[in-house]
Every structure is written in structure tokens, then in C-alpha cells.
Design a protein around this motif. Structure first.
Motif, mmCIF file in Angstrom:
data_model
loop_
_atom_site.group_PDB
_atom_site.id
_atom_site.type_symbol
_atom_site.label_atom_id
_atom_site.label_comp_id
_atom_site.label_asym_id
_atom_site.label_seq_id
_atom_site.Cartn_x
_atom_site.Cartn_y
_atom_site.Cartn_z
ATOM 1 N N SER A 77 0.834 -1.209 0.000
ATOM 2 C CA SER A 77 0.000 0.000 0.000
ATOM 3 C C SER A 77 0.864 1.252 0.000
ATOM 4 C CB SER A 77 -0.934 0.004 1.211
ATOM 5 O OG SER A 77 -1.914 -1.001 1.104
ATOM 6 N N ARG A 78 1.950 1.224 0.758
ATOM 7 C CA ARG A 78 2.863 2.368 0.754
ATOM 8 C C ARG A 78 3.497 2.562 -0.605
ATOM 9 N NH1 ARG A 78 5.635 0.596 6.468
ATOM 10 N NH2 ARG A 78 4.097 1.577 7.869
ATOM 11 N N ALA A 79 3.863 1.466 -1.270
ATOM 12 C CA ALA A 79 4.449 1.569 -2.608
ATOM 13 C C ALA A 79 3.448 2.183 -3.587
ATOM 14 C CB ALA A 79 4.895 0.192 -3.084
ATOM 15 N N ARG A 80 2.182 1.777 -3.479
ATOM 16 C CA ARG A 80 1.157 2.355 -4.355
ATOM 17 C C ARG A 80 0.933 3.831 -4.030
ATOM 18 N NH1 ARG A 80 -3.442 -1.827 -6.254
ATOM 19 N NH2 ARG A 80 -2.165 -3.697 -6.381
ATOM 20 N N ALA A 81 1.042 4.181 -2.750
ATOM 21 C CA ALA A 81 0.890 5.584 -2.360
ATOM 22 C C ALA A 81 2.001 6.434 -2.976
ATOM 23 C CB ALA A 81 0.900 5.715 -0.843
ATOM 24 N N ILE A 82 3.225 5.897 -2.978
ATOM 25 C CA ILE A 82 4.352 6.617 -3.590
ATOM 26 C C ILE A 82 4.123 6.768 -5.089
ATOM 27 C CG2 ILE A 82 6.817 6.489 -4.118
ATOM 28 C CD1 ILE A 82 7.168 5.106 -1.382
ATOM 29 N N LEU A 83 3.648 5.696 -5.739
ATOM 30 C CA LEU A 83 3.345 5.772 -7.169
ATOM 31 C C LEU A 83 2.260 6.816 -7.434
ATOM 32 C CD1 LEU A 83 3.551 4.783 -10.079
ATOM 33 C CD2 LEU A 83 1.963 2.927 -9.500
ATOM 34 N N SER A 84 1.265 6.878 -6.567
ATOM 35 C CA SER A 84 0.203 7.873 -6.709
ATOM 36 C C SER A 84 0.766 9.287 -6.645
ATOM 37 C CB SER A 84 -0.851 7.673 -5.614
ATOM 38 O OG SER A 84 -1.862 8.650 -5.694
ATOM 39 N N LEU A 85 1.685 9.523 -5.713
ATOM 40 C CA LEU A 85 2.292 10.853 -5.580
ATOM 41 C C LEU A 85 3.163 11.174 -6.797
ATOM 42 C CD1 LEU A 85 3.245 10.809 -1.798
ATOM 43 C CD2 LEU A 85 1.403 12.079 -2.877
ATOM 44 N N VAL A 86 3.863 10.170 -7.317
ATOM 45 C CA VAL A 86 4.690 10.377 -8.524
ATOM 46 C C VAL A 86 3.808 10.788 -9.699
ATOM 47 C CG1 VAL A 86 6.135 9.202 -10.233
ATOM 48 C CG2 VAL A 86 6.552 8.845 -7.794
ATOM 49 N N LEU A 87 2.636 10.174 -9.824
ATOM 50 C CA LEU A 87 1.706 10.534 -10.896
ATOM 51 C C LEU A 87 1.052 11.891 -10.635
ATOM 52 C CD1 LEU A 87 -0.055 7.073 -11.425
ATOM 53 C CD2 LEU A 87 1.655 8.135 -12.900
ATOM 54 N N ALA A 88 0.919 12.263 -9.358
ATOM 55 C CA ALA A 88 0.260 13.525 -9.015
ATOM 56 C C ALA A 88 1.135 14.738 -9.319
ATOM 57 C CB ALA A 88 -0.133 13.524 -7.534
#
Length: 459
Positions: A77-88
Motif C-alpha cells: 500500500s505504501r508503494a502504491r501511495a508513492i506511485l500515486s504521488l509520482v503521478l500527481a
């Protein structure tokens, strides 16, 4: 569960969505106040904040942060959160570049939006792995102890972590039990008294047989009058899993229940939505389509596009168009075959474009000419439709709407290549045909982004 435009959404999911939307907007507004900007000139930034919030909603939906059930570890979940921020990050700068503002503090405001994104993701990870409070849990009593009741209990435990199955109340006419003995409630008290004593929120009637006095109608009515929701098995699966199970419905339920409306206004709105969304997606993906065409030409001889006859609206035949992903001799014997997991007919380029669904992009032109819709059941070949219509009840119902580039069954179930898979997918298609609306179409498109990003169910 809350029903919005005929589609069931979990109450907690809606709370999470509105909280995330509000958090980003609040971060931008806080930056405006902190910088002392003139409110009259800063009104445009509300639009920026709304666009950023919607963009974040799409990203989080695609990454599965609003799923009620998941099997991710907290590290995943943390890895997906980081990916979300990278896309944001590029999303934020894109919004401020496409819609520029004259405010001198726009960089600070953009950074405030990013801080809002960070807070959203911290909250998302926490919510995904937190245990719901007792006051937020939904208490369900299953009326029945047979095979259908066991299936209902299993579904509730697997599909909704916010539900407590308080037990199973046996019908006097049930000969056998397929649930654990410890879960069967005492019959010394009436159904009404049991439900009120256990503070039940909902009763699911899961009986194999309803005739011969097996259903205590008076007691069920008393439960309903005391504020306890009473639903049958078909409605339970419809709202819990987003499907209409073939083993729990009959023609009367489909005919006399709500839904399955095909009014003129819905048809016009859906057609306008199809045209607008198809044009936008064609313009956005045109460079990808041109590159794909070049790679197909370089790898193997043969046509770039693959045309195949499919069954469409009301059983009419049309030609679906895709990028060719198989060898030209894929069906040399002339016998139709479903694609398999490791199909040796697929080319190297074809394997990649099928994995990320690029091969489906030419279908956008089928949407423009009216033979397909953006959202609907998957169009099948006449050979398979004839076969499945004979073997699966209600299969022809899916032809009452236009086939879609994507659909509810495609985002909810993996690729199917057997009779059992087709029956399972039909249950999701029936849900879509019964409850289709513009709102559900938008939900499906959001979830399709996640399916493409995670390469789920491709063959």
C-alpha cells in the motif's frame, strides 16, 4: 450500501471519496488565505483545486485505494501511495500549465496542493489497513442454513470487512444444514425477538425452498416494521458483489423488479457521452496508435488491423476492429477458439499490446459509427453466442444494450475462456443491463484505468 443512480456504493467508500476531494481543495484554499491573496482574483483557483481533486480520485481509484477488500500488505500500500504521488506531480504542473493563473504565488499554491496529496495518501494507507470501529459495522442475520445460506455467509465475510454475520436462523422446513453448528441461532425465540435482541441491521432470506410455510412472512414483516432491512438472495448479491446470480433469480424477479429501463433520454445521453469520450480518447491516444502500427508492420507481414464479425445490439452483426495481435494463420482450420493464457498464436508485439489493452483502441472508431458503446458487455462472435445462448439462461439479455469497449464484467472478472467463465461474467453483464446509467459508465471507466495500469485479466 447506498444506491446512487441504480448502482450500489458502500457508505464508507463515499465518505472516503468526499474526504479526499475536500482535503485537496482545503489545502489549496488554505494556501490562498495564508498568502493573503485577493479572493476576487483567486476564485479561478477553486477550479484548479477541483481538477486536481478529480485527477487524484482517478489515480487512487486506478490503484485500488477505494476497494472494500484487498490482500495487499502495508508495504504494498505504501508503494502504491508513492506511485500515486509520482503521478500527481506532473498532474499538478499540467493543470497549472494548461489553465494558467496570474497570481504571483501560484508555485506556493501548487506546493500546497502537493501537501494535500501527501495527506490524502497517508490517510489512504491508514484507512486501507485499519479495523472498522464497532459503530460503523453492519450486523447481518442470514435466514436459512442450507447451501444458499452458506454461500451468502461466505460472500459477506469475503467481500465486506465491515459486516458481522451474527448467525444463521434455521427455517422449520430445512432438512439439511451446510453451515457450522456454532453459527446456528437458537429456535427457542422467534425470528423477530432474535433480530431485535442481536441488534440486527439486515436479514438476508437465503432459503432453497419458499413454499409450504417455510417463510414466516408475519415475523419478517415485523422485523421490517422495527427498522430491520429484509432482502432476498438476489438483491443481496446485487448490492454486495454487483452481480445478478443465475442460481438465485427467475424470470418473474427480472420482469417485475426495477431496472432494465431503456428510455429514450438514457439512449440519447449515452450516445452523446460515447461520441465525446471516443473523440477525446482518439486524440489522446493517436501517437500511441501510430507507434503501434509501425511496430506491427516491422514484426510481421500482414494487415495492421484485425476485423472480425461480432454480435451487437439486438443480435445485429457488425465488424469489430482491433490492432492485429496474432499471426495471420491464427485460425487456419477455420474453427473459432478462445484465446488462452499462453497462446502461441500471439506475436511478440501482440503480447505487449494485449497486456496493456492497446489492441482495443481501434474500437473507438466503432463507437463513433454507432455499432459499439464506450461501456457495455463484451461483443462475442456469433459461433460462441449461439453456443452460450443454448447453454446459459438469460444469455441473450446482454444483447439488449450495445456492446462496449470496456464493461462491468471486464473490470470485475478476469478473461474467461470456458462455459463457467462465461456464466460468471454474464452475472455481471446482467447487473449492468439492469442498472446501467451514466454514473455507472463513469465508474466503470475509472476502474478500467486501474485494470489497464495493473494489466489485469489480459490474454
Amino acid at each position: 450500501m447506498i444506491k446512487i443512480f441504480n448502482h450500489y456504493l458502500h457508505k464508507r467508500t463515499l465518505q472516503q471519496v468526499f474526504f479526499d476531494l475536500g482535503l485537496v481543495i482545503a489545502a489549496v484554499l488554505a494556501a490562498i488565505v495564508w498568502r493573503g491573496e485577493d479572493w476576487a482574483s483567486a476564485v479561478s483557483l477553486v477550479g484548479h483545486a477541483c481538477l486536481l481533486s478529480l485527477g487524484m480520485l482517478v489515480i487512487n481509484t486506478a490503484l485500488g485505494f477505494y476497494q472494500r477488500v484487498h490482500n495487499r500488505s502495508i508495504s504494498q500500500s505504501r508503494a502504491r501511495a508513492i506511485l500515486s504521488l509520482v503521478l500527481a506531480i506532473p498532474l499538478t504542473f499540467l493543470v497549472f500549465a494548461v489553465f494558467p493563473t496570474a497570481l504571483a504565488s501560484r508555485e506556493s499554491i501548487a506546493m500546497s496542493a502537493m501537501i494535500g496529496f501527501v495527506l490524502v495518501m497517508i490517510h489512504r494507507v491508514y484507512v486501507a489497513h485499519s479495523t472498522p470501529q464497532s459503530m460503523m459495522r453492519h450486523r447481518v442475520l442470514v435466514f436459512g442454513t442450507g447451501p444458499r445460506a452458506a454461500l451468502v455467509g461466505k460472500t459477506l465475510k469475503n467481500e465486506d470487512p465491515h459486516v458481522d454475520v451474527v448467525g444463521y436462523y434455521a427455517s422449520p422446513n430445512e432438512a439439511e444444514s451446510e453451515v457450522s453448528a456454532w453459527g446456528i441461532l437458537s429456535k427457542h425465540k422467534s425470528l423477530t425477538d432474535t433480530a431485535l435482541e442481536l441488534e440486527v441491521d439486515e436479514i438476508v432470506v437465503a432459503l432453497m425452498e419458499r413454499r409450504g410455510g417455510s417463510m414466516p412472512l408475519r415475523e419478517l414483516l415485523d422485523c421490517k416494521l422495527h427498522g430491520v432491512r429484509v432482502v432476498d438472495v438476489a438483491t443481496h448479491f446485487e448490492k454486495t458483489k454487483g452481480q445478478i446470480r443465475l442460481d438465485s433469480v427467475n424470470a418473474g424477479w427480472l420482469i417485475f423488479g426495477d431496472g432494465f429501463s431503456q428510455d429514450g433520454l438514457r439512449t440519447v445521453v449515452k450516445r452523446l457521452f460515447d461520441i465525446c469520450s471516443a473523440i477525446v480518447l482518439i486524440l489522446l491516444t493517436l501517437p500511441i496508435m501510430l507507434v503501434t502500427m509501425a511496430f506491427i508492420v516491422m514484426e510481421s507481414r500482414g494487415p495492421i488491423f484485425y476485423r472480425q464479425e461480432r454480435v451487437g445490439f439486438n443480435g445485429r452483426l457488425f465488424n469489430v476492429v482491433k490492432f492485429r495481435s496474432m499471426r495471420t494463420d491464427a485460425e487456419q482450420d477455420g474453427k473459432p477458439r478462445w484465446a488462452s493464457a499462453q497462446d502461441d498464436r500471439v506475436t511478440r508485439v501482440g503480447r505487449f499490446i494485449r497486456k496493456v489493452r492497446i489492441d482495443e483502441l481501434p474500437q473507438l472508431f466503432c463507437v463513433l459509427n454507432g455499432s459499439m458503446s464506450m461501456v457495455g458487455p463484451r461483443p462475442e462472435r456469433p459461433y460462441f453466442v449461439d453456443q452460450l445462448t443454448r447453454q446459459i439462461p438469460y444469455y441473450a439479455v446482454r444483447q439488449s444494450v450495445k456492446p462496449g469497449v470496456t464493461g462491468w464484467a471486464q473490470v470485475k472478472y478476469h478473461y474467461g475462456a470456458t462455459l463457467e467463465d462465461s456464466a460468471e461474467k454474464l452475472q455481471y453483464d446482467l447487473y449492468y443491463v439492469k442498472n446501467h446509467s451514466l454514473f455507472l459508465d463513469v465508474v466503470i471507466l475509472f476502474e478500467t484505468v486501474g485494470v489497464v495500469l495493473m494489466a489485469k485479466g489480459s490474454r
